[in-house]
Design a protein around this motif. Structure first.
Motif, short mmCIF file in Angstrom:
data_model
loop_
_atom_site.label_atom_id
_atom_site.label_comp_id
_atom_site.label_asym_id
_atom_site.label_seq_id
_atom_site.Cartn_x
_atom_site.Cartn_y
_atom_site.Cartn_z
N GLU A 1 -22.55 1.92 -37.47
CA GLU A 1 -22.23 1.52 -36.09
C GLU A 1 -20.72 1.54 -35.83
O GLU A 1 -20.29 1.68 -34.70
N GLN A 2 -19.90 1.39 -36.88
CA GLN A 2 -18.45 1.37 -36.69
C GLN A 2 -17.80 2.74 -36.88
O GLN A 2 -16.65 2.93 -36.51
N GLN B 1 -7.92 -2.58 -34.98
CA GLN B 1 -6.97 -3.35 -34.17
C GLN B 1 -5.55 -2.81 -34.35
O GLN B 1 -4.80 -2.68 -33.39
N TRP B 2 -5.18 -2.51 -35.59
CA TRP B 2 -3.86 -1.96 -35.90
C TRP B 2 -3.65 -0.64 -35.15
O TRP B 2 -2.62 -0.43 -34.51
N ALA B 3 -4.64 0.23 -35.22
CA ALA B 3 -4.52 1.53 -34.57
C ALA B 3 -4.49 1.39 -33.04
O ALA B 3 -3.77 2.12 -32.37
N ALA B 4 -5.25 0.44 -32.51
CA ALA B 4 -5.24 0.23 -31.07
C ALA B 4 -3.88 -0.28 -30.59
O ALA B 4 -3.38 0.12 -29.55
N LEU B 5 -3.27 -1.17 -31.37
CA LEU B 5 -1.98 -1.74 -30.98
C LEU B 5 -0.83 -0.75 -31.14
O LEU B 5 0.08 -0.71 -30.34
N TYR B 6 -0.85 0.03 -32.23
CA TYR B 6 0.29 0.86 -32.56
C TYR B 6 0.00 2.35 -32.50
O TYR B 6 0.72 3.14 -33.10
N ARG C 1 -16.37 -4.50 -43.39
CA ARG C 1 -16.34 -4.71 -41.93
C ARG C 1 -15.02 -5.34 -41.50
O ARG C 1 -14.46 -4.97 -40.47
N ARG C 2 -14.53 -6.32 -42.27
CA ARG C 2 -13.25 -6.96 -41.93
C ARG C 2 -12.10 -5.96 -41.98
O ARG C 2 -11.24 -5.95 -41.10
#
Length: 165
Positions: free
Chosen positions: A68-69, A30-35, A22-23
Motif C-alpha cells: 500500500e505504501q 515526510q523528508w522527501a515531501a518537505l525537501y 512502516r515507520r
C-alpha cells in the motif's frame, strides 16, 4: 530499516519488522515531501531514494502489507527526479551574511539581540539585493523582509550554502 528483534515468535519478529519498515517509509516520505526541491540537486539523496524504492519493492514480495505504501514512494521518486516545470518554478534565493569591515580592525564586542546584520540575497536569475535585519530575527521574519524587498513572497525558500575553501 532491517532491524529485527532477537527474541520472540516468528510472528512477533515479523510484526516488529513490519512496524519498523512502516515507520522508516513514513519518515522518508515526510523528508522527501518537505525537501523535494532541494533533493533534486543532491545526487546522493536521489540515489538513496531510488535505492530505497528498490528495497521497498523487494520487501513487498515478502511482506504484502507494504504494497500500500509502494505507490507513494514511486510517486515521490518520480516527482523529485523530474525537472521542475516552468509553472512550478520557485523563486529560490540564497542568503549570505557578509561583513562590511575587516574583523581584525574591528573592536570585538558581544553580539546583542538588537544588533543588525546585513545579508546579500541572491536570486535564481543571478541578481542580488541586500537586507538588514536584527540578529534575533526568526526565519519567518527574514523571509518577510526578503519578500518586502523583492515585492513578492511567493515560493521563497532559504538555502544555506557553506564551503570549506
Amino acid at each position: 530499516y532491517h532491524a529485527q528483534p532477537s527474541q520472540g515468535t516468528e510472528q512477533e519478529k515479523m510484526d516488529y519488522a513490519l512496524n519498523n519498515k512502516r515507520r522508516v517509509i513514513r519518515l522518508v516520505l515526510q523528508w522527501a515531501a518537505l525537501y523535494g526541491d532541494l533533493l533534486q540537486e543532491d545526487e546522493a539523496a536521489m540515489a538513496f531514494l531510488e535505492e530505497f524504492y528498490v528495497s521497498v519493492s523487494d520487501d513487498t514480495r515478502m511482506i504484502a502489507a507494504l504494497k500500500e505504501q509502494l505507490p507513494e514512494i514511486e510517486k515521490i521518486v518520480k516527482q523529485i527526479s523530474e525537472e521542475p516545470k516552468a509553472s512550478q518554478k520557485k523563486h529560490k534565493v540564497l542568503l549570505q551574511l557578509f561583513n562590511t569591515s575587516d574583523d581584525r580592525a574591528q573592536k570585538r564586542q558581544p553580539i546583542r539581540g538588537s544588533d543588525e546584520v546585513l545579508f546579500k540575497v541572491y536570486c535564481i536569475d543571478q541578481t542580488y539585493t541586500t537586507i538588514r535585519v536584527p540578529v534575533s530575527s526568526s526565519v519567518k521574519e527574514v523571509i518577510s523582509a526578503v519578500a518586502d524587498k523583492l515585492g513578492s513572497g511567493e515560493g521563497l525558500i532559504i538555502v544555506k550554502m557553506s564551503s570549506g575553501g
